[in-house]
Each structure stands twice: as C-alpha cells, then as structure tokens.
Design a protein around this motif. Structure first.
Motif, PDB file in Angstrom:
ATOM      1  N   ARG A 199       7.007   8.864   2.376  1.00 15.46           N
ATOM      2  CA  ARG A 199       6.449   8.103   1.257  1.00 15.46           C
ATOM      3  C   ARG A 199       7.502   7.188   0.662  1.00 15.46           C
ATOM      4  O   ARG A 199       8.692   7.502   0.721  1.00 15.46           O
ATOM      5  CB  ARG A 199       5.956   9.094   0.206  1.00 15.46           C
ATOM      6  N   GLY A 200       7.062   6.114   0.088  1.00 13.63           N
ATOM      7  CA  GLY A 200       7.952   5.228  -0.646  1.00 13.63           C
ATOM      8  C   GLY A 200       8.998   4.596   0.248  1.00 13.63           C
ATOM      9  O   GLY A 200       8.726   4.266   1.408  1.00 13.63           O
ATOM     10  N   PHE A 201      10.207   4.465  -0.273  1.00 11.99           N
ATOM     11  CA  PHE A 201      11.279   3.830   0.489  1.00 11.99           C
ATOM     12  C   PHE A 201      11.645   4.675   1.699  1.00 11.99           C
ATOM     13  O   PHE A 201      12.249   4.191   2.648  1.00 11.99           O
ATOM     14  CB  PHE A 201      12.499   3.651  -0.430  1.00 11.99           C
ATOM     15  N   GLU A 202      11.311   5.957   1.671  1.00 13.14           N
ATOM     16  CA  GLU A 202      11.606   6.850   2.786  1.00 13.14           C
ATOM     17  C   GLU A 202      10.447   6.900   3.775  1.00 13.14           C
ATOM     18  O   GLU A 202      10.477   7.690   4.721  1.00 13.14           O
ATOM     19  CB  GLU A 202      11.940   8.250   2.275  1.00 13.14           C
TER      20      GLU A 202
ATOM     21  N   ARG B 307      -3.535   9.436   3.910  1.00  8.55           N
ATOM     22  CA  ARG B 307      -2.416   9.191   3.017  1.00  8.55           C
ATOM     23  C   ARG B 307      -2.953   8.512   1.758  1.00  8.55           C
ATOM     24  O   ARG B 307      -3.857   7.691   1.831  1.00  8.55           O
ATOM     25  CB  ARG B 307      -1.399   8.263   3.692  1.00  8.55           C
ATOM     26  N   SER B 462       6.334   5.637  -5.561  1.00  8.78           N
ATOM     27  CA  SER B 462       5.788   4.498  -4.821  1.00  8.78           C
ATOM     28  C   SER B 462       5.274   5.013  -3.482  1.00  8.78           C
ATOM     29  O   SER B 462       5.917   5.837  -2.836  1.00  8.78           O
ATOM     30  CB  SER B 462       6.889   3.457  -4.593  1.00  8.78           C
ATOM     31  N   CYS B 463       4.110   4.525  -3.064  1.00 11.10           N
ATOM     32  CA  CYS B 463       3.569   5.023  -1.795  1.00 11.10           C
ATOM     33  C   CYS B 463       4.312   4.429  -0.616  1.00 11.10           C
ATOM     34  O   CYS B 463       4.315   4.991   0.464  1.00 11.10           O
ATOM     35  CB  CYS B 463       2.075   4.748  -1.693  1.00 11.10           C
ATOM     36  N   GLY B 464       4.927   3.257  -0.815  1.00 11.99           N
ATOM     37  CA  GLY B 464       5.708   2.649   0.259  1.00 11.99           C
ATOM     38  C   GLY B 464       4.954   1.630   1.083  1.00 11.99           C
ATOM     39  O   GLY B 464       5.463   1.098   2.057  1.00 11.99           O
ATOM     40  N   ARG B 470       7.833  -0.969  -2.758  1.00 11.21           N
ATOM     41  CA  ARG B 470       8.641  -0.030  -1.968  1.00 11.21           C
ATOM     42  C   ARG B 470      10.130  -0.301  -2.135  1.00 11.21           C
ATOM     43  O   ARG B 470      10.914   0.610  -2.396  1.00 11.21           O
ATOM     44  CB  ARG B 470       8.266  -0.132  -0.488  1.00 11.21           C
TER      45      ARG B 470
END
Lengths: 317, 535
Positions: A199-202, B307, B462-464, B470
């Motif tokens: 999720r997110g930056f990862e 997701r 943040s979901c990315g 992101r």
C-alpha cells in the motif's frame, strides 16, 4: 457554442478555445488527439483499460473542482477543457518532479525528456535521491514504513529481480502504471501471475508472497515487457548487454517479419545489432497481435543466432 | 481468485498478517488524540519493557504496533488487541504495565472494556439522535421498540417510497461523513435507476482521526441503524444492504450482528417485513485496517473483496456502485437522521435550518477537554459552546489551537472560538466541519509532534494508486521533518509545501490526497507556524 447538439451521439467540446467534435464513447484524450494537442501520459496505453494513476494527463475542466484525467474521462457535449492553464502546468510539472525524485527514469524516452523540459521540471526539487538503496519493499507491512534516514529522500530503489533466463524485473524503475498487471490479466493474457501488492509508497508489483516467476503462474509471454513504459521489465538479453555496455541503439535496426512458429501469423519486430537478434517484440498497431506474443515468439529466437553458418563465422572470429 | 491478486488484496490491509502468526498482537493508538493523553509514553514504555515495535518476541509469540486512530479518542490511550483463537477487543484508558503483562502472557484473556457512555448532561434527554443511545443500556429489540423503534419504518410503509423521498427532500438532510452531499439526491437517483439488484450500503468505516460518533451509535443504538437502512431499501427498491464496519470496532460489529440476528428472528429483516411487500436483509462486512476504505468507492471495492483503491468518479455509486449496480451509500450518522425525519416530518426537521444545514449533528470532542465524548448540537452552535459543554480544558489551561474536522480538517487558533459550526460558518472561516471532529490542544502540547504525526498518517494511509498522493505524502512527511530541525530554511520549505499541496489537491484521484495537506497548511497559515515562531 454554435453546435449545441452534435450529430450521431458524439460530443463537441471546446479545447483551449477551439471546438472539437468526437464520436460517442470518446474520452477527453481522444478529443485532445483529434485537436492535435500533445498530452503527456505515462500509464495510458491504447488497448489497455485506463487506470488514470499517473495523473500526467490531467486537464482543467470548467465546472470541475479538481483537475480531471483526460485518459479516462468521457467526453461530454459542451465540455470546456483547458490544457495549458497555470493549474494544469503546475500539476504536470509536480507529477514529473515527484516521479523523478522517487523512481529511476534513466531509460527516459524522448517523450519524457521533452515533457521535463517543457514543464520545467526540476529533478532535484525535493533533495537528492538516495543512492541505490537495498530496501526490501516486499517485506513492508501496510500502514507502516521505515524511519527516514537524515538527509535522504525516499525512493523506490530495490535490488533487481533476476530469477529466470528470459526477463528481469527492476522495480527501481517502476512507476506503478498498472500496465503489466493489466496485460498479464484481463486486458490481454488472462494469466494473473502478478498484481499490485502492499500500500502507499510501499506498493509494488508482486507475485503471491514474492515467489520467483518460474514458481508462479507466469507463462513467460513477456507481454508485460511489451507494455512497460520505463524499462523496469526487460528481456534478459537486453539487460545483460546493457550491464556490460554493449547495448547500442545507433547500431540497431528493426525488421518486421512473421513469427515462424505456428499458424497464427503474429508479426514480429526483431531488433538486430551487429547482425544478431538482440530482442523481439510485436507492433501494437498490428490487428492480430496487438503487441502481444507468446513465449516462443518473444524469446524463442536464439536459434537464429546460432545456425551452423553463424556458428562457423563465430568460430572464425 | 488468482493467488497473486489475493496476495495483492491481503497485503493492502494493515491488519492482515502475512508474517509469522502471533498469539497476541497489541495495536497501540499513537495518533493525535491519544498523543494528548499519554500515548507516546506508553509506546516508549513498551519499547523498553517489551521490545521494539513490530518485532515478534519469540518467547511469548507476541508483538505490538503503533496504530493510527482507533476511534476511542474519548477514552485514550486506545488499544486494539488481537488474540489468536478469540475475537479481537479494544482497551480503553490503556496503561503500560497492563499492556506489557498482556503481551508477555497471551494466554490471559483481555477483559471486555466498559460500554461507551455519554457525557452526563445528555442522559435522558430528548435529543433527536442520541435519545435512545443515551438511555441506560437495555439491549434487545423489545427495548428498542419501547423507545419508539420502528415508528419511522411504519410511517414509511404508510406513505410509500415516493412519500419517503418527499420527506427526505423536504428535510434537506445532508451527509454527515464529511462531504455534505444532499441525501435525498442519492436516494432519488437509485430509486429511479433501472434494473435490479441495487444496494444500500452503510459506511461504518469511520477512520478520520478524532472521529468516534458512528462507533458509539452502532454500539448503543444498533437497531436504529438497521431500521434506517431498511427504510433506505424500501425507498430505493433495494433488497440487499451491506454495513461495512472497520476492523478496529469489534464491539460495534458485535452489537450490529446481534441486532441483525434478532431483527431477522422477529421478522424485521427478511421477507414481508411488518406484513408488507418489503424484502430487505443486511450483511456485515468487516474492514481490515485501511483509512482509505472510508472513501465510498474504496469501501465498495473492499466489499467486493478487492484492494481498497478509490474509483474514478464519474460514474458515481448511484449509477455504478457495488458490483456495478446502483447503490445508496450513507454514513451511520446520516442514516440515523432519517428516523426523526420520518417520525416528525421533513418540514419539521428543516425548521432547524441554519448556515446551510438542517438537523442536529454529532461532534466528537477530544484532546485537552475535561469531558471528552460525543455531543449533539443544533445548527448554529459555536466552537466555544461545544468546548464549554465538554468542560473546557483541564485546569483552564489556555487553548492553543483546535483541530476541526480531523486530520483532513483544519487547525484554528485559540482566539477563533466564535466560529459557527455550520457549513456556511465554517466556509466563511476558511475551514470545513468534515466528520465533526473537535480536538482541543492546550498550550502544554508539543504541536510539532502533532503535525509530524498527521504527515505520517497520510503517508501510511495513502493507497498508492496515484502519483500526487503516493509520492506527495512522502515528500510532505520529509519536508515536515526537515522543517522542525534547527537551522531549517523554513520559508523555502513552506514555499515547496505550498507547491506540493496545490498539485496534490488538484491532481489526486480521491479525497485523501486532495485533503492530505489541509491541516498542515493551516498550521502555517492560521497558527503561523514559521521561522518566527519556532526556536
């Protein structure tokens, strides 16, 4: 507008002050293309479902609170669109800067280089990117991240995944455009070997539990390579030549031919350097393949480089 | 489902464990409200007395994590505790010693926490939203009926779907989740949609830091949620409802599950409800640790087993919602307003109109106040009135600032207490009420610590999916870290922040990225947090 209701269910939009008419079901991007307005974009690819994730194609739409993605937004009658406003330019510049600050875009296409110049993107706006870090993003737990290292800014740098002889995955170059996932999935191959994980930056592209490709559902069609915009996915042949500095585009020619294996007749584009095939791909504008191939078409050309004559000539050298 | 996709879904949610299983996992809220109540000290104690965060200790097979807001802000420090083999529970007013003990002895059961309550002044009153919940807890459908339950549904059956829509339209009810969209427009659009099935979804994923009203409503008034959803189903010809409850609310989910079961056995859910041609049933879906799933389209994806990435709008859920079907989606508090609207009439409800809103609403008071909790207020109440009702700051310490609307809201200064808490009042003050959070910070609080936590929150949640959010949330977190370092070029950082904030607001896909910089921006603009004020 002189033409409030267009014919045939299409739509007439005003783009930067000029009317443009497109057919029903078109997107704003189609209208921009029809009007010959260049629109930067990274995640969009004709033939794949738009995911509007990169946000580089955003435009200003009159009446909308935020900017809207041109690639996925349906064109509607009477829309008033701006592509050169201060807001649009600002957002596109920042998107480029954010990507450049976090992703290895060293294999920039001429397009991206031109956009960077046009929008005046500053590559080190947010500080210096960390040297190639060995962060293991695959182990990250959603909702948490490692503490920042002083003086460094976060990047997606991660070791290159080399787990088979056919292609490598260098996710340090990945902008998460979702194209490979779509090509592996319902948009082309229906293999579903990879998905967006984390999720997110990862967030990253991954097989289940990060297993190597040859243990996954992957059939090595390489259609993911065909759609990757940044060179994160690359045939092993090309990767190896680049590693030793032998990849030389000036010495390359591309020849279109028909795949010799089966009766489908997929078109092949063979990249040839120093009289040897170094890469095979397929033209996306071809109505049989649409850029897709199978493992044989994409990777099964090594025998051409090793016919008896060639082996002979090789021995003479 | 292909294994890679299943892994993609599982790794999206913070509470789905993909590493070696633990006998017990303790999630300590270290978010902003709990930080005013000693969360940092608890985390430090756990590090010293148990071990590092996120590292499974082999002898006890247990681990602990820092957690974003758990929605128990009135009784922080909040803890969410998962134990293998039993249902998770929450712990209110957590203490370090107790947590260390639970971590070292996973075989010891965690006692059930005390029921949620209200600040005393509201008990036994006739508040439109809180009257039933504020009564002494006598659970069960009979108590609900005795307290006036199902009068609204009976009225709905009398006046028919068109009548319900007419009352709702007259009431001018707007959504209480944050966006403030007119509720009748959603219902009408789904009622007029073509084809079946269609769905009613209740958003019980309340995750905005500092928000806990929906949790209390679900825990103490679950039948009302079910009745209101049934009315929504009746008005829109939907026969199927989903209620999505965040994983961190196990007590709320239990109450709702129990109420659904009882409603079914009493014929209040299922077919031919109240002997009318009304078929409606509800399924509970649980979240798994993702703030973004409170965004309505992310929530729909999550119910579908995907997701929790927000969808692009348009199309909107009323046209293309759950499983691609027309869907009404409302928050718990919004739905509960439907009951007084039907019982007393939409026009009566609208009489309270002021500042662009009708009907009372719930505010979540937390932080440095003497009596934190939820407070129901009529339109027009000011920030000062609400804070006074909550007893002001302990020891009357001067108020430094108040966060209105949660992490996606804005800080206002201690001298801006006359802001009227209506959409118009908020707009003229340049803020928004969001989900009704009023989090008070007195002058003893280290505001740099609070701002850093907000930056981290958005980076982690943040979901990315899109680049501005992101990467932007990461750059904001880094910028805030640099900003508070000695010798920082603060004016340059603020200029960079403003550039980032503009692009994130303009180009992000959903509300998370669009609002992720607002609270931080307000610390620069309103609290004047800049070179001059930081030493």
């Amino acid at each position: 507008m002189t033409n409030p209701i267009s014919l045939h269910g299409g739509a007439t939009l005003t783009i930067n002050g000029f009317p443009v008419t497109v057919s029903q079901g078109s997107t704003i991007l189609d209208a921009l293309n029809a009007a010959s307005v260049e629109t930067p974009r990274l995640c969009f690819l004709e033939g794949l479902t738009p995911v509007n994730a990169c946000r580089l194609c955003v435009v200003e739409l009159e009446g909308a609170r935020t900017l809207v993605p041109a690639c996925s937004r349906r064109a509607e009658q009477g829309m008033v669109v701006l592509t050169d406003s201060v807001r649009v330019k600002h957002a596109r510049k920042l998107v480029l800067e954010l990507l450049l600050s976090s992703v290895d875009l060293s294999l920039l296409t001429a397009d991206i280089a031109r956009w960077i110049e046009f929008y005046g993107a500053d590559l080190e706006r947010f500080g210096k990117k960390a040297a190639r870090a060995e962060t293991n993003h695959d182990a990250c737990r959603a909702g948490s991240h490692e503490a920042l290292k002083p003086g460094e800014i976060g990047s997606v740098a991660t070791p290159v995944k080399i787990d088979n002889d056919l292609f490598v995955r260098d996710y340090s170059k990945c902008i998460l455009c979702y194209r490979c996932v779509e090509a592996c999935g319902a948009d082309a191959q229906n293999t579903f070997a990879i998905a967006v994980a984390g999720r997110g930056f990862e967030a990253r592209i991954s097989t289940e539990f990060v297993i190597p490709l040859n243990e996954s559902a992957c059939v090595f069609c390489g259609n993911c390579i065909g759609v990757c915009p940044t060179g994160a996915l690359m045939p092993k042949s090309e990767f190896d030549m680049r590693e030793v500095g032998n990849w030389c585009e000036e010495k390359q020619a591309v020849t279109r031919t028909v795949c010799p294996y089966c009766g489908v007749g997929c078109n092949l584009e063979l990249t040839v350097q120093d009289d040897r095939i170094v890469k095979a791909s397929s033209p996306r504008d071809h109505d049989i393949t649409n850029g897709n191939l199978c493992i044989k078409g994409r990777f099964g050309w090594e025998y051409v480089n090793s016919t008896p004559e060639r082996r002979g000539s090789g021995e003479k050298e | 489902m292909p294994p890679a996709e299943a892994y993609g879904v599982a790794s999206f949610y913070a509470l789905i464990n993909l590493q070696s299983p633990c006998r017990r996992t303790v999630h300590v809220c270290d978010d902003i409200a709990c930080r005013t109540r000693g969360a940092d000290a608890i985390c430090n104690d756990l590090e010293e007395q148990f071990g590092a965060e996120g590292v499974r200790r082999e002898d006890s097979a247990t681990a602990w994590h820092r957690s974003p807001c758990l929605g128990l802000c009135e009784r922080g420090t909040a803890v969410f505790c998962e134990t293998a083999g039993s249902e998770p529970v929450t712990i209110a007013d957590a203490a370090s010693q107790n947590l260390v003990h639970l971590l070292l002895h996973p075989e010891i059961p965690v006692p059930r926490r005390a029921e949620s309550t209200f600040p005393g002044e509201q008990l036994g009153t006739s508040l439109p939203l809180l009257s039933r919940a504020a009564m002494p807890p006598t659970p069960g459908i009979d108590a609900y009926r005795f307290a006036g339950g199902y009068l609204a549904l009976r009225r709905a059956l009398q006046i028919g779907p068109e009548g319900v829509l007419a009352e709702l339209t007259a009431s001018r009810l707007t959504g209480r989740g944050g966006a403030g969209f007119p509720t009748w427009m959603k219902w009408k659009a789904v009622a007029e949609a073509v084809g079946n099935p269609r769905y009613v979804v209740c958003n019980g994923d309340e995750s905005e830091p500092g928000t806990f009203k929906d949790r209390i409503l679900m825990e103490l008034d679950p039948f009302a949620v079910i009745e209101a959803m049934t009315i929504a189903g009746f008005a829109t010809s939907a026969e199927h409802g989903f209620i999505y409850i965040r994983a961190e609310y196990p007590e709320a989910a239990e109450a709702i599950e129990l109420a659904i079961k009882q409603s079914r056995s009493h014929g209040m859910l299922g077919s031919d409800i109240l002997n009318h041609d009304l078929n409606f049933d509800i399924e509970v879906r649980r979240g798994a640790g993702a703030y973004i799933c409170g965004e309505e389209t992310a929530l729909l994806n999550s119910i579908e087993g995907k997701r929790g990435e927000p969808r692009t709008k348009p199309p909107f859920p009323v046209q293309h919602g759950l499983f691609g079907r027309p869907t009404v989606i409302n928050s718990v508090e919004t739905l509960l307003n439907v009951l007084p609207i039907l019982m007393y009439g939409g026009d009566t409800f609208a009489e309270s109109a002021r500042g662009g809103v009708t009907g009372s609403r719930l505010f979540c008071l937390s932080g440095c106040v003497s009596m934190p909790g939820i407070y129901e207020a009529q339109p027009g109440a000011t920030l000062r009135e609400l804070i006074d009702r909550a007893g002001g700051t302990p020891d009357n310490t001067p108020i430094h600032s108040v966060l209105v609307g949660g992490a996606a809201g804005s800080f206002v200064r201690g001298d801006e207490m006359d802001i009227e808490l209506t959409p118009e009042g908020a707009r003229s003050a340049g803020i928004s009420i969001g989900s009704g959070v009023i989090m008070v910070f007195d002058e003893t609080i280290d505001m740099a610590n609070i701002v850093k936590r907000i930056a981290r929150f958005f980076r982690d949640e943040s979901c990315g999916q899109c680049v501005p959010c992101r990467v932007g949330t990461v750059r904001v977190e880094e910028l805030i870290e640099r900003f508070f370092k000695p010798g920082a070029d603060r004016d340059a950082e603020i200029a960079l922040f403003n550039d980032l904030a503009l692009a994130m607001k303009d180009a992000s896909i959903c509300g998370l990225g669009q609002t992720a910089t607002i609270a931080i921006a307000s610390t620069f603009s309103r609290l004047r947090m800049n070179s001059a004020t930081i030493t």
